[in-house]
Design a protein around this motif. Structure first.
Motif, short mmCIF file in Angstrom:
data_model
loop_
_atom_site.label_atom_id
_atom_site.label_comp_id
_atom_site.label_asym_id
_atom_site.label_seq_id
_atom_site.Cartn_x
_atom_site.Cartn_y
_atom_site.Cartn_z
N GLU A 1 -6.03 -9.12 1.97
CA GLU A 1 -7.35 -9.50 2.17
C GLU A 1 -8.26 -8.66 1.16
O GLU A 1 -8.16 -7.45 0.90
N ALA A 2 -9.47 -9.43 0.99
CA ALA A 2 -10.49 -8.85 0.25
C ALA A 2 -11.00 -7.57 1.10
O ALA A 2 -11.10 -7.49 2.14
N THR A 3 -11.54 -6.67 0.37
CA THR A 3 -12.07 -5.31 0.80
C THR A 3 -10.90 -4.16 1.44
O THR A 3 -11.25 -3.16 1.83
N VAL A 4 -9.49 -4.60 1.21
CA VAL A 4 -8.47 -3.57 1.65
C VAL A 4 -8.64 -2.39 0.39
O VAL A 4 -8.65 -2.88 -0.71
N LEU A 5 -8.28 -1.13 0.85
CA LEU A 5 -8.41 -0.18 -0.17
C LEU A 5 -6.82 -0.13 -0.31
O LEU A 5 -5.99 -0.01 0.63
N VAL A 6 -6.50 0.07 -1.64
CA VAL A 6 -4.99 0.40 -1.96
C VAL A 6 -4.80 1.52 -2.70
O VAL A 6 -5.85 1.89 -3.39
N GLU A 7 -3.61 2.24 -2.69
CA GLU A 7 -3.35 3.17 -3.70
C GLU A 7 -3.08 2.68 -4.88
O GLU A 7 -2.18 1.75 -5.05
N LEU A 8 -3.82 3.14 -6.07
CA LEU A 8 -3.53 2.62 -7.24
C LEU A 8 -2.62 3.34 -8.09
O LEU A 8 -2.47 4.88 -8.14
N GLY A 9 -1.76 2.65 -8.64
CA GLY A 9 -0.46 3.35 -9.79
C GLY A 9 -1.07 3.09 -10.95
O GLY A 9 -2.09 2.89 -11.35
N SER A 10 0.01 2.87 -11.95
CA SER A 10 -0.49 2.63 -13.17
C SER A 10 -0.60 0.99 -13.36
O SER A 10 -0.43 0.18 -12.80
N CYS A 11 -1.56 0.65 -14.55
CA CYS A 11 -2.17 -0.56 -14.69
C CYS A 11 -1.78 -0.80 -16.26
O CYS A 11 -2.02 0.09 -17.25
N GLU A 12 -1.25 -1.91 -16.57
CA GLU A 12 -0.98 -2.38 -17.85
C GLU A 12 -0.78 -4.16 -17.87
O GLU A 12 -0.48 -4.59 -17.09
N ARG A 13 -1.20 -4.52 -19.14
CA ARG A 13 -1.11 -5.93 -19.60
C ARG A 13 -1.63 -6.87 -18.10
O ARG A 13 -1.02 -7.78 -17.71
N GLY A 14 -2.67 -6.20 -17.76
CA GLY A 14 -3.53 -7.19 -16.68
C GLY A 14 -2.82 -7.02 -15.16
O GLY A 14 -3.35 -7.79 -14.31
#
Length: 160
Positions: free
Chosen positions: A119-132
């Motif tokens: 759902e919108a507004t949920v905070l997530v732990e972010l890993g790597s980002c690539e190719r969108g």
């Protein structure tokens, strides 16, 4: 888990478009950092003499630092509001906020099996980002979501 729900449309994250190094922190500006505490005041100017315009009550919320003074940071929140926050109220982080209901996939591919709906507004732990796509975790769920669904990532990193 609260916050996991049906998928819907996805909003595009607005991130930094140019980078410079601040003489105050020695860090790049603009950049994302997160709220260090559950209650943080956003002020009209860079001192406690300025009125409080906004009170943030969400530890971990990513904010875009767009300007710095010695002890204060001008930030933009996910809604687009800009206020001054004391530097000690922020910390480097690896969190992002889901901007619109989205689907977490096992692999960075829309055809990959769905793991969860976030759902919108949920905070997530972010890993790597690539190719969108970005690797994220939310509660016990781990997978990939479209980078455009997140606030708190450097758009150049997501494009790689």
């Amino acid at each position: 888990m609260t916050g996991l729900l049906l998928a819907g449309s996805v909003a595009v994250a607005e991130g930094p478009t140019y980078v410079r190094v601040s003489k105050f922190s020695g860090k790049e500006v603009p950049r994302f950092e997160s709220l260090k505490y559950n209650a943080v005041n956003g002020r009209a100017g860079p001192s406690r003499d300025h009125p409080i315009l906004w009170r943030y009550e969400r530890k971990g919320l990513p904010l875009l630092i767009i300007k710095e003074s010695q002890n204060w940071r001008r930030v933009r929140d996910p809604e687009g509001a800009e206020v001054w926050v004391h530097a000690r109220m922020l910390e480097p982080g690896n969190r992002a906020m889901v901007q619109a209901d989205t689907v977490m996939h096992r692999e960075p591919d829309a055809m990959s099996p769905e793991i969860a709906r976030i759902e919108a507004t949920v905070l997530v732990e972010l890993g790597s980002c690539e190719r969108g796509w970005c690797r994220v975790s939310a509660g016990q769920y781990r997978g990939h979501v479209p980078a455009r669904a997140l606030w708190g990532i450097e758009t150049s990193a997501a494009a790689l």
